[in-house]
Write a protein that holds these residues in place. Structure first.
Motif, short mmCIF file in Angstrom:
data_model
loop_
_atom_site.label_atom_id
_atom_site.label_comp_id
_atom_site.label_asym_id
_atom_site.label_seq_id
_atom_site.Cartn_x
_atom_site.Cartn_y
_atom_site.Cartn_z
N VAL A 186 -57.93 -30.32 -21.44
CA VAL A 186 -57.05 -30.53 -20.29
C VAL A 186 -56.72 -29.19 -19.64
O VAL A 186 -56.73 -29.05 -18.41
CB VAL A 186 -55.76 -31.26 -20.71
N GLY A 187 -56.44 -28.17 -20.46
CA GLY A 187 -56.14 -26.85 -19.92
C GLY A 187 -57.30 -26.25 -19.15
O GLY A 187 -57.13 -25.70 -18.06
N LEU A 188 -58.51 -26.38 -19.70
CA LEU A 188 -59.70 -25.82 -19.04
C LEU A 188 -60.03 -26.57 -17.76
O LEU A 188 -60.62 -25.99 -16.83
CB LEU A 188 -60.90 -25.86 -19.99
N SER A 189 -59.67 -27.84 -17.68
CA SER A 189 -59.96 -28.61 -16.47
C SER A 189 -58.91 -28.42 -15.38
O SER A 189 -59.10 -28.86 -14.25
CB SER A 189 -60.08 -30.10 -16.81
N HIS A 190 -57.79 -27.75 -15.71
CA HIS A 190 -56.74 -27.45 -14.72
C HIS A 190 -56.38 -25.96 -14.80
O HIS A 190 -55.24 -25.61 -15.13
CB HIS A 190 -55.50 -28.30 -14.99
N PRO A 191 -57.33 -25.06 -14.54
CA PRO A 191 -57.05 -23.63 -14.75
C PRO A 191 -55.92 -23.07 -13.90
O PRO A 191 -55.12 -22.27 -14.39
CB PRO A 191 -58.39 -22.96 -14.43
N ASP A 192 -55.86 -23.45 -12.62
CA ASP A 192 -54.80 -22.91 -11.75
C ASP A 192 -53.43 -23.37 -12.22
O ASP A 192 -52.49 -22.57 -12.29
CB ASP A 192 -55.02 -23.35 -10.30
N GLU A 193 -53.31 -24.65 -12.53
CA GLU A 193 -52.04 -25.17 -13.02
C GLU A 193 -51.66 -24.53 -14.35
O GLU A 193 -50.50 -24.19 -14.58
CB GLU A 193 -52.11 -26.69 -13.18
N TYR A 194 -52.66 -24.33 -15.21
CA TYR A 194 -52.38 -23.74 -16.53
C TYR A 194 -51.85 -22.33 -16.39
O TYR A 194 -50.90 -21.94 -17.07
CB TYR A 194 -53.63 -23.76 -17.40
N ARG A 195 -52.45 -21.55 -15.50
CA ARG A 195 -51.97 -20.17 -15.30
C ARG A 195 -50.52 -20.18 -14.81
O ARG A 195 -49.70 -19.37 -15.25
CB ARG A 195 -52.85 -19.46 -14.27
N LEU A 196 -50.23 -21.08 -13.88
CA LEU A 196 -48.88 -21.12 -13.33
C LEU A 196 -47.85 -21.55 -14.37
O LEU A 196 -46.76 -21.00 -14.45
CB LEU A 196 -48.84 -22.10 -12.14
N VAL A 197 -48.22 -22.53 -15.19
CA VAL A 197 -47.26 -23.09 -16.14
C VAL A 197 -47.07 -22.20 -17.36
O VAL A 197 -45.94 -21.97 -17.82
CB VAL A 197 -47.71 -24.50 -16.58
N PHE A 198 -48.17 -21.64 -17.91
CA PHE A 198 -48.10 -20.95 -19.19
C PHE A 198 -48.35 -19.45 -19.13
O PHE A 198 -48.12 -18.75 -20.11
CB PHE A 198 -49.11 -21.56 -20.17
N MET A 199 -48.84 -18.95 -18.01
CA MET A 199 -49.22 -17.55 -17.96
C MET A 199 -48.50 -16.80 -16.85
O MET A 199 -48.94 -15.73 -16.41
CB MET A 199 -50.75 -17.43 -17.79
N THR A 200 -47.38 -17.35 -16.38
CA THR A 200 -46.60 -16.73 -15.33
C THR A 200 -45.14 -16.70 -15.75
O THR A 200 -44.58 -17.74 -16.12
CB THR A 200 -46.72 -17.51 -14.00
N ASN A 201 -44.54 -15.53 -15.70
CA ASN A 201 -43.13 -15.40 -16.07
C ASN A 201 -42.29 -15.46 -14.80
O ASN A 201 -42.26 -14.52 -14.02
CB ASN A 201 -42.89 -14.09 -16.81
N VAL A 202 -41.62 -16.59 -14.58
CA VAL A 202 -40.80 -16.78 -13.39
C VAL A 202 -39.35 -16.94 -13.83
O VAL A 202 -39.01 -17.93 -14.49
CB VAL A 202 -41.24 -18.02 -12.60
N PRO A 203 -38.47 -15.98 -13.50
CA PRO A 203 -37.06 -16.12 -13.89
C PRO A 203 -36.48 -17.42 -13.34
O PRO A 203 -36.66 -17.76 -12.18
CB PRO A 203 -36.40 -14.89 -13.24
N GLY A 204 -35.81 -18.15 -14.17
CA GLY A 204 -35.19 -19.40 -13.74
C GLY A 204 -36.03 -20.63 -14.01
O GLY A 204 -35.51 -21.74 -14.07
N PHE A 205 -37.34 -20.44 -14.18
CA PHE A 205 -38.21 -21.59 -14.43
C PHE A 205 -37.85 -22.26 -15.75
O PHE A 205 -37.78 -23.47 -15.86
CB PHE A 205 -39.66 -21.13 -14.41
N GLU A 206 -37.61 -21.44 -16.79
CA GLU A 206 -37.33 -21.99 -18.11
C GLU A 206 -36.05 -22.82 -18.12
O GLU A 206 -35.91 -23.75 -18.91
CB GLU A 206 -37.22 -20.86 -19.14
#
Length: 246
Positions: free
Chosen positions: A119-139
């Motif tokens: 699932v992660g490999l089939s959604h690379p852009d979403e995966y980067r945004l969700v798990f590989m981006t540190n956004v203050p307030g997102f958590e």
């Protein structure tokens, strides 16, 4: 009066050119507009990074005013959270399908680990945004676990539901003696971390000549080798580069 003046008086004035009428902007239902905003934000986030993208940029790409976009999302973090919810919805749907196909709990775990990677490999852009981006307030909006000291949300996020499902399965596996004793939450996070390592490497270093299937099978085999007790009937079937078959 000069001939030139007489000529200018007798000549008809040119008619004002009519500009073509703009086609009326179609008013989309709120659900459709949200989908449109999320798609535009996803493309802009992937191309320029979340920090550089503004709500005005997203609104302009969608073709609405900046004021209109706030009727759907209060800020960028809210849009990112919606992207995460869509990703986890796909993961949950895949988990439910696997649960129906699995022949035993360990088979489910094997399928779950593979499914997460696929699932992660089939959604690379979403995966980067969700798990590989540190956004203050997102958590603060609710990830896979509750932040200590914060009130419990009225409705758990899809990420919390997905992780809770994995944690419940791990707890059941430990209780039945199928895998080694341990803290179910920590074991579930270790399983998740193993899958995340594979996905993040493959979508970041796309030009590296990965032996994709063999690497996934090897990772699952190594992880299960550490989880299964010494007396497990599945342990003799563990081979390098091959996960046990149910």
């Amino acid at each position: 009066m000069s001939p030139a003046a007489r000529t200018s008086k007798t000549q008809p004035k040119p008619k004002a050119r009519r500009l073509p009428k703009r086609a009326p902007r179609r008013r989309l239902p709120p659900a459709e507009r949200r989908i449109q905003i999320i798609a535009a934000a996803k493309a802009l986030f992937a191309a320029g990074g979340i920090e550089r993208v503004t709500m005005r940029n997203i609104a302009r790409r969608v073709g609405i005013t900046q004021a209109a976009i706030y009727q759907h999302f209060e800020d960028k973090e809210a849009i990112l959270f919606a992207i995460a919810e869509d990703f986890f919805s796909d993961l949950i749907a895949d988990s439910e399908k696997m649960a129906a196909e699995a022949v035993d709990p360990v088979d489910w775990l094997t399928r779950a680990m593979r499914s997460y990677v696929e699932v992660g490999l089939s959604h690379p852009d979403e995966y980067r945004l969700v798990f590989m981006t540190n956004v203050p307030g997102f958590e603060r909006r609710g990830m896979h676990r509750q932040v200590p000291g914060q009130p419990l949300p009225i409705q758990p996020s899809k990420g919390a539901i997905a992780f809770g499902y994995l944690q419940d399965q791990v707890r059941d596996l430990i209780a039945r003696g199928h895998i080694r004793p341990g803290d179910p939450e920590l074991v579930a996070e270790a399983i998740w971390a193993a899958g995340h390592g594979l996905v993040s490497l493959m979508i970041t270093h796309v030009d590296f000549p990965w032996s994709r299937e063999a690497l996934i099978e090897t990772q699952i085999g190594i992880l299960l080798g550490g989880l299964l007790p010494e007396g497990s009937s599945l342990r003799p079937g563990l081979q390098p580069g091959k996960a046990p078959k149910a």
